[in-house]
Scaffold this motif. Structure first.
Motif, short mmCIF file in Angstrom:
data_model
loop_
_atom_site.label_atom_id
_atom_site.label_comp_id
_atom_site.label_asym_id
_atom_site.label_seq_id
_atom_site.Cartn_x
_atom_site.Cartn_y
_atom_site.Cartn_z
N ILE A 174 9.99 -4.56 3.77
CA ILE A 174 8.82 -5.25 3.20
C ILE A 174 7.88 -5.70 4.32
O ILE A 174 6.66 -5.50 4.25
N MET A 178 3.99 -4.70 4.83
CA MET A 178 2.90 -5.68 4.86
C MET A 178 2.07 -5.51 6.12
O MET A 178 0.83 -5.52 6.09
N ILE A 181 -0.18 -2.40 5.93
CA ILE A 181 -1.33 -2.53 5.02
C ILE A 181 -2.43 -3.34 5.69
O ILE A 181 -3.59 -2.94 5.73
N VAL A 182 -2.03 -4.50 6.25
CA VAL A 182 -3.04 -5.36 6.87
C VAL A 182 -3.66 -4.65 8.08
O VAL A 182 -4.88 -4.71 8.29
N VAL A 212 6.08 -2.81 -0.40
CA VAL A 212 5.78 -4.21 -0.69
C VAL A 212 6.03 -4.53 -2.16
O VAL A 212 6.54 -5.60 -2.49
N LEU A 213 5.71 -3.59 -3.05
CA LEU A 213 5.82 -3.92 -4.47
C LEU A 213 7.20 -3.63 -5.07
O LEU A 213 7.60 -4.30 -6.01
N PRO A 216 11.01 -6.03 -3.39
CA PRO A 216 11.47 -7.33 -3.89
C PRO A 216 12.31 -7.21 -5.16
O PRO A 216 13.22 -8.02 -5.37
N VAL A 217 12.01 -6.21 -5.97
CA VAL A 217 12.79 -6.05 -7.21
C VAL A 217 14.22 -5.64 -6.87
O VAL A 217 15.18 -6.08 -7.51
N ILE A 220 16.02 -8.86 -5.86
CA ILE A 220 16.49 -9.72 -6.95
C ILE A 220 17.65 -9.05 -7.69
O ILE A 220 18.59 -9.71 -8.13
N PHE A 250 17.13 -2.03 -13.49
CA PHE A 250 16.68 -2.81 -12.34
C PHE A 250 16.78 -2.00 -11.06
O PHE A 250 15.87 -1.96 -10.25
N PHE A 253 14.31 0.82 -10.85
CA PHE A 253 12.91 0.38 -10.74
C PHE A 253 12.51 0.30 -9.28
O PHE A 253 11.36 0.54 -8.92
#
Lengths: 566, 304
Positions: A174, A178, A181-182, A212-213, A216-217, A220, A250, A253
């Motif tokens: 992640i 990030m 991208i920046v 990034v998107l 995180p899934v 969790i 999950f 995904f």
């Protein structure tokens, strides 16, 4: 001489500072990229050796080398190491870290400390993963499917350390995403509009969005699974009202988009290699750029195709199947554009180009066999067979990893300042290509004949079936050994080049993007002044310079930014 | 790492400007974009749990109607107020940093920190109460409270109704209901056309009025769930998701306290001002998302 940036003191990033600590705590994206490259290749060696063990076990129908439990552990480790420690960080974190800021003419990525932190997280994650081996092992398969992973009676003790490790590795991924991208948003040089970026950057950008998107899934999901296993709260346990298929939803995904984390940057590399080594302007720039974004978006909408046989409703199966087919559109756009780029180009069959050609061949097979699996009726037959194994190795190994190795050869002169031996490079690529196809093509046959994946032995069938399976398995094992020889040869001549290789010119291949305009290896801060860029696929401004043994800017053509004053 | 010896072409090089940036503005905008991306990952991290909430609530609405009766709306409301107020003080802190008002900045940061502490204290009492009563996620839900004397719900005269007893009870009820009805016509269902079995569906015929009839809204439950024959099957599942979501949120509040503590330390040293307030701004953004997530959690668990 002709490089835009020669550091006054003549130092480069490799000898700018000395000592092991100056590497471990460096903030220089190039050093971080090289450390990633080293770590990833080390993991690749470990994962590859496990793969050879798997192939040797399957030489005979009986479980000759390992017990079934040992075999389960070996393929689990092979899968988990290759996915989480090798392929996901390979291109973005290793090559991307090295090349991205230089391609942008920047001195570093946007957040150098975060970049170092993400590498340290990677190392920490890898160590925690090792812990899983010493706390009872792991035999769930890399997907951690419930109930294999939650059943504390049969599942091994390494599940929670392994989950923790993957969680940590996810955050490493992640932070890299990030950062990229920046960096792409904020550090592009003057003259580089979005549609003048090298296509590798578009691919890295699309990849970073997924990192990034989606990651995180996964985080969790793994947390839920760890809590489930530690406290038995029954989220995924039907006996307590939970649903094991929910875990699969999950997991995929994230893990389906993760497949595109693996392949998108590989496609970016291929766009560069094909264009540079064909010395021809890339064909259909905008289509390639947008197809990267399209793949990133479609990639989020197809996870259900991993669960066609898990009891999803028929309606959902049909929808997921249809969206899955649509992914082939942007993928095919890329392949056709690469072919059109080569058309009437003056192709140099350098090692990177050979890897790029191998990629196109292998990716086409890998992509087209995906259609068999995306079709509901045929998937019922092919699900969880060697057909699936062959399919995803064609895409993940044959495409993603070979592109990574091709890219490594392409940027090797830039990274190390040395040229490798081109003759052995071609031999190595040939061995890997032949070995790869010999390993995995027979697995399509195996799968279509019904050989299930993840079996430690296959002696419990009709004699003629066993004979057939044995024949294909032995072909596959021979292939894996050929491939191993190819990889060891590659490792050999690359290492040799570091010590004995010829000094690399700034631009050995005739590339036009900014990394070829700074010295090989680049100085510590890449460019003293941020350069102005033009069309990075217009190679007409370069010419071969015999004295330099590389390409230099034509004297009669002004550089971008100079036209105005001239 | 110090790069001050290298030529940058900047006459006066601001202290906080990284060597790879052209100017302060570019660096500030990049930091802010990075923070927003991080917030996007936070939204997706919690997003997974919100989806789990939606799936389970869709499949088992009765659990949520039942379980929420055991949460304390007053405490939740107090915490919501505390967090919203702390978000206000955080936003004020950012403004004061931009205006270079050092004392006001420090006061606002400390108030925000106190708000976070207050939230955690209330949360501690809520969690302690649940643990005391044995209202826990998973299999632990079916153990009676450790200290029966201290339990405010437990009635020593009532029997424990375990999962098997409850299931038998429900089957009896269903059979009694079915007796009065005509037999259903046997015809092929949609799922049978496919060789793949249809996905599991939630219990049909949930009647929210029936649940409401058992538990009058606003009136706290006075029977321990383990002794309650009206308890829905798998009542523990509400507390699975309750503890997962509020727990993860609580961890985020703790992280927020560390961040705000660090900001207080640096603000006390006078590091921030109108020319450099990036950490206050980014810390503020983080604190707002922690607040925002709670604003969703409060109605989802306590109110509906």
């Amino acid at each position: 001489m002709s490089t835009l940036s020669t550091h006054p003191s003549g130092t480069n990033y490799l000898n700018h500072t000395r000592g092991i600590m100056s590497w471990i705590f460096t903030l220089d994206h190039k050093r971080i990229g090289m450390m990633y490259l080293f770590s990833v290749l080390l993991s690749f060696f470990a994962g590859g050796m496990l793969a050879v063990l798997i192939r040797l076990q399957l030489w005979t129908p009986e479980a000759s080398l390992f017990t079934q439990d040992q075999y389960n552990q070996i393929f689990t480790l092979h899968g988990a190491i290759m996915v989480f420690l090798v392929i996901i960080p390979s291109i973005p974190a290793a090559l991307g870290n090295f090349v991205l800021p230089i391609m942008l003419g920047a001195k570093d990525v946007a957040f150098p400390r975060l970049n170092l932190f993400s590498y340290h997280l990677w190392v920490f994650g890898a160590l925690v993963f090792l812990l899983a081996l010493f706390t009872g092992g792991l035999d769930t398969g890399w997907t951690f499917y419930t109930p294999y992973s939650t059943d504390t009676d049969s599942a091994m003790g390494g599940v929670i350390p392994a989950l923790t490790a993957v969680f940590i590795l996810g955050f490493s991924s992640i932070f890299t995403g990030m950062n990229f991208i920046v960096t792409i948003h904020r550090l592009r040089p003057p003259g580089m509009t979005w549609f003048r970026m090298p296509l590798f950057l578009w691919a890295i950008y699309a990849t970073a969005i997924i990192q990034v998107l989606a990651t995180p899934v996964l985080g969790i999901t793994l947390m839920l699974l760890a809590v489930e296993r530690a406290f038995g709260i029954g989220i995924f346990d039907p006996a307590l009202g939970g649903d094991p298929v929910l875990y699969q939803h999950f997991f995929w995904f994230y893990s389906h988009p993760a497949v595109y984390i693996m392949i998108l940057p590989a496609m970016g590399i291929i766009s560069e290699l094909i264009s540079v080594h064909s010395h021809k302007h890339i064909f259909g720039y905008k289509f390639i750029a947008f197809s990267s974004i399209a793949i990133a978006i479609f990639g989020f909408l197809v996870w259900g195709h991993h669960m066609f046989t898990s009891g999803q409703s028929a309606l959902m199966n049909v929808i997921f199947s249809a969206i899955t087919f649509s992914v082939s559109i942007p993928s095919a756009i890329k392949v056709f554009n690469w072919l059109a780029t080569m058309y009437k180009g003056s192709i140099s069959l350098n090692t990177p180009m050979l890897y790029a050609l191998s990629f196109i061949f292998i990716f086409s097979i890998g992509g087209l066999t995906g259609l068999h699996l995306g079709t509901l009726a045929t998937d019922i037959h092919l699900h969880d067979t060697y057909f699936v194994v062959a399919h995803f190795h064609y895409v993940m190994m044959g495409s993603a990893l070979l592109a990574m190795i091709g890219g490594m050869h392409h940027w090797w002169p830039k990274m190390t300042g040395k040229m490798y031996n081109e003759f052995w490079g071609r031999i190595g690529c040939g061995l890997v290509f032949l070995g790869f196809n010999l390993t995995f093509f027979p697995q399509f046959m195996l799968g279509s004949q019904g050989m299930p994946r993840r079996y430690a032995q296959y002696d419990d069938y009709l004699p003629e079936t066993v004979q057939l399976f044995e024949f294909y398995h032995q072909l596959s094992t021979i292939g894996s050994l050929v491939m191993a020889v190819g990889f060891f040869l590659t490792a050999g001549y690359l290492l040799h080049s570091i010590f004995f290789g010829k000094r690399a010119p700034a631009n050995p291949w005739g590339g036009r993007s900014l990394e070829w305009q700074c010295a090989s290896p680049p100085p510590h801060d890449n460019f003293a002044e941020t350069p102005t860029v033009g069309d990075c696929y217009d190679f007409s401004v370069l010419e071969w310079n015999e004295q330099e043994q590389g390409y230099t800017w034509r004297e009669d053509v002004p550089r971008p930014g100079e036209e105005r004053t001239a | 790492m110090s790069h001050s010896h290298e030529q940058h072409g900047h006459g006066d090089h601001p202290e906080h400007l990284g060597h790879h940036w052209d100017n302060v503005q570019q660096q500030f905008e990049a930091s802010k974009l990075g923070m927003w991306l991080f917030l996007a990952t936070e939204v997706l991290l919690f997003g997974g749990l919100f989806v789990a909430y939606a799936v389970w609530r869709g499949n088992n609405p009765e659990l949520y109607a039942y379980g929420s009766e055991y949460l304390d709306v007053t405490m939740g409301a107090i915490n919501t107020t505390i967090l919203i107020l702390s978000s206000l003080t955080m936003a004020m802190a950012v403004t004061y940093a931009q205006l270079n008002r050092q004392t006001a900045l420090l006061v606002c940061l400390i108030l925000t920190f106190l708000g976070a502490c207050g939230f955690m204290i209330v949360k501690y009492f809520e969690y302690a109460d649940k643990i005391q009563e044995g209202i826990l996620p998973g299999a632990a839900f079916y153990e009676p409270p450790a200290n029966l004397e201290a339990s405010k719900y437990w009635n020593p005269d009532l029997p424990i109704i375990d999962r098997e007893t409850l299931l038998a009870l429900r089957i009896q009820e269903a059979e009694r209901e079915r007796e009065g009805r005509p037999a259903q016509i046997d015809r092929p269902r949609f799922g049978e056309v496919s060789s793949v079995a249809p996905a599991a569906v939630g219990p049909a015929g949930f009647d929210p009025d029936a649940v409401r009839a058992r538990h009058v809204r606003g009136e706290k439950s006075n029977v321990h769930p383990l002794q309650d024959p009206n308890r829905p099957i798998n009542a523990h599942m509400f507390f699975n998701i309750y503890f997962m979501m509020t727990g993860l949120h609580g961890i985020h509040v703790l992280v927020g306290m560390i961040v705000i503590g660090w900001l207080i330390y640096r603000a006390a040293l006078g590091h921030f001002g109108s020319d450099y307030f990036t950490p206050v701004d980014l810390g503020g953004l983080y604190w707002h998302i922690v607040d925002l997530i709670w604003i969703f959690l409060f109605p989802l668990f306590y109110l509906i």
